[in-house]
Design a protein around this motif. Structure first.
Motif, mmCIF file in Angstrom:
data_model
loop_
_atom_site.group_PDB
_atom_site.id
_atom_site.type_symbol
_atom_site.label_atom_id
_atom_site.label_comp_id
_atom_site.label_asym_id
_atom_site.label_seq_id
_atom_site.Cartn_x
_atom_site.Cartn_y
_atom_site.Cartn_z
ATOM 1 N N SER A 59 34.851 38.160 48.042
ATOM 2 C CA SER A 59 34.903 37.071 49.007
ATOM 3 C C SER A 59 35.804 37.452 50.170
ATOM 4 N N SER A 60 35.452 36.971 51.341
ATOM 5 C CA SER A 60 36.276 37.208 52.525
ATOM 6 C C SER A 60 37.062 35.951 52.893
ATOM 7 N N TRP A 61 37.317 35.094 51.919
ATOM 8 C CA TRP A 61 38.024 33.831 52.137
ATOM 9 C C TRP A 61 39.289 34.042 52.947
ATOM 10 N N PRO A 62 39.616 33.206 53.934
ATOM 11 C CA PRO A 62 38.946 31.953 54.281
ATOM 12 C C PRO A 62 37.738 32.130 55.191
ATOM 13 N N ASP A 63 37.521 33.335 55.715
ATOM 14 C CA ASP A 63 36.319 33.605 56.506
ATOM 15 C C ASP A 63 35.111 33.444 55.590
ATOM 16 N N GLN A 64 34.040 32.889 56.101
ATOM 17 C CA GLN A 64 32.865 32.644 55.264
ATOM 18 C C GLN A 64 31.802 33.738 55.380
ATOM 19 N N GLY A 65 32.177 34.923 55.900
ATOM 20 C CA GLY A 65 31.244 36.044 55.955
ATOM 21 C C GLY A 65 30.690 36.365 54.568
ATOM 22 N N VAL A 66 31.560 36.352 53.580
ATOM 23 C CA VAL A 66 31.182 36.424 52.166
ATOM 24 C C VAL A 66 31.885 35.236 51.518
ATOM 25 N N PRO A 67 31.166 34.141 51.228
ATOM 26 C CA PRO A 67 31.793 32.921 50.713
ATOM 27 C C PRO A 67 32.514 33.141 49.393
ATOM 28 N N GLN A 68 33.403 32.207 49.080
ATOM 29 C CA GLN A 68 34.169 32.327 47.842
ATOM 30 C C GLN A 68 33.299 32.148 46.595
ATOM 31 N N GLN A 69 32.192 31.487 46.693
ATOM 32 C CA GLN A 69 31.218 31.327 45.615
ATOM 33 C C GLN A 69 31.729 30.452 44.470
ATOM 34 N N LEU A 70 32.966 30.572 44.081
ATOM 35 C CA LEU A 70 33.553 29.797 42.993
ATOM 36 C C LEU A 70 35.040 30.043 43.045
ATOM 37 N N HIS A 71 35.838 29.072 42.641
ATOM 38 C CA HIS A 71 37.247 29.366 42.428
ATOM 39 C C HIS A 71 37.757 28.522 41.280
ATOM 40 N N CYS A 72 38.761 29.026 40.597
ATOM 41 C CA CYS A 72 39.398 28.336 39.480
ATOM 42 C C CYS A 72 40.779 27.887 39.923
ATOM 43 N N CYS A 73 41.266 26.815 39.332
ATOM 44 C CA CYS A 73 42.620 26.342 39.577
ATOM 45 C C CYS A 73 43.394 26.396 38.270
ATOM 46 N N PHE A 74 44.639 26.842 38.356
ATOM 47 C CA PHE A 74 45.499 26.981 37.186
ATOM 48 C C PHE A 74 46.790 26.208 37.424
ATOM 49 N N ARG A 75 47.203 25.410 36.441
ATOM 50 C CA ARG A 75 48.443 24.667 36.517
ATOM 51 C C ARG A 75 49.588 25.595 36.103
ATOM 52 N N VAL A 76 50.675 25.579 36.871
ATOM 53 C CA VAL A 76 51.843 26.420 36.594
ATOM 54 C C VAL A 76 53.105 25.567 36.663
ATOM 55 N N ALA A 77 54.157 26.012 35.985
ATOM 56 C CA ALA A 77 55.421 25.271 35.980
ATOM 57 C C ALA A 77 56.145 25.386 37.320
ATOM 58 N N ASP A 78 56.107 26.567 37.939
ATOM 59 C CA ASP A 78 56.831 26.798 39.186
ATOM 60 C C ASP A 78 55.963 27.649 40.109
ATOM 61 N N LEU A 79 55.615 27.113 41.278
ATOM 62 C CA LEU A 79 54.719 27.816 42.203
ATOM 63 C C LEU A 79 55.263 29.172 42.637
ATOM 64 N N ASP A 80 56.514 29.208 43.080
ATOM 65 C CA ASP A 80 57.075 30.457 43.592
ATOM 66 C C ASP A 80 57.147 31.523 42.509
ATOM 67 N N GLU A 81 57.600 31.126 41.330
ATOM 68 C CA GLU A 81 57.707 32.074 40.220
ATOM 69 C C GLU A 81 56.336 32.587 39.790
ATOM 70 N N ALA A 82 55.377 31.686 39.659
ATOM 71 C CA ALA A 82 54.032 32.088 39.247
ATOM 72 C C ALA A 82 53.386 32.987 40.295
ATOM 73 N N GLU A 83 53.554 32.646 41.565
ATOM 74 C CA GLU A 83 52.980 33.470 42.630
ATOM 75 C C GLU A 83 53.554 34.886 42.575
ATOM 76 N N ALA A 84 54.864 35.001 42.450
ATOM 77 C CA ALA A 84 55.498 36.322 42.400
ATOM 78 C C ALA A 84 54.983 37.128 41.214
ATOM 79 N N ARG A 85 54.862 36.489 40.062
ATOM 80 C CA ARG A 85 54.375 37.181 38.867
ATOM 81 C C ARG A 85 52.945 37.650 39.042
ATOM 82 N N LEU A 86 52.094 36.789 39.582
ATOM 83 C CA LEU A 86 50.688 37.138 39.754
ATOM 84 C C LEU A 86 50.498 38.241 40.786
#
Length: 120
Positions: A59-86
């Protein structure tokens, strides 16, 4: 009707399954192979599958040249910590973040966008 699986197209199912396994802690399916890999399932919820597709285009998200087609959402305890880990595991962080104080948009190594949202 009950959801039993979500399957993502990709170039390398085993590599993408390894990323998502590290990110989510879901157990790998013992019959995963280079054509189709899976995580989870059983009593705990649906299978997260990864199927090999020739000439997969991320996917070229957010550009729609190649759309995202699907996305999943995951609940995390802390956004900053989870983002850094991922990101350390190999996730990408697109520059465009529609509401970074409330959720974050990341991409897995195959380019599929996914969101992390705060919650317990």
């Amino acid at each position: 009707m009950k959801l039993t699986a979500i399957t993502l197209d990709c170039a390398d199912p085993l590599a993408l399954a390894a990323f998502h396994q590290q990110a989510t802690g879901l157990a790998p399916h013992p019959e995963s192979n280079p054509e189709f890999a899976a995580l989870g399932g059983g009593e705990d919820g649906p299978v997260l599958g990864f199927q090999r597709v020739d000439d997969h285009r991320p996917s070229s998200w957010p550009d729609q040249g190649v759309p995202q087609q699907l996305h999943c959402c995951f609940r995390v305890a802390d956004l900053d910590e989870a983002e850094a880990r991922l990101v350390e595991l190999g996730a990408g962080r697109p520059e465009y973040q529609p509401n970074a104080s409330r959720w974050r948009v990341l991409t897995d190594p195959a380019g599929h966008p996914f969101c992390i949202v705060p919650g317990g």
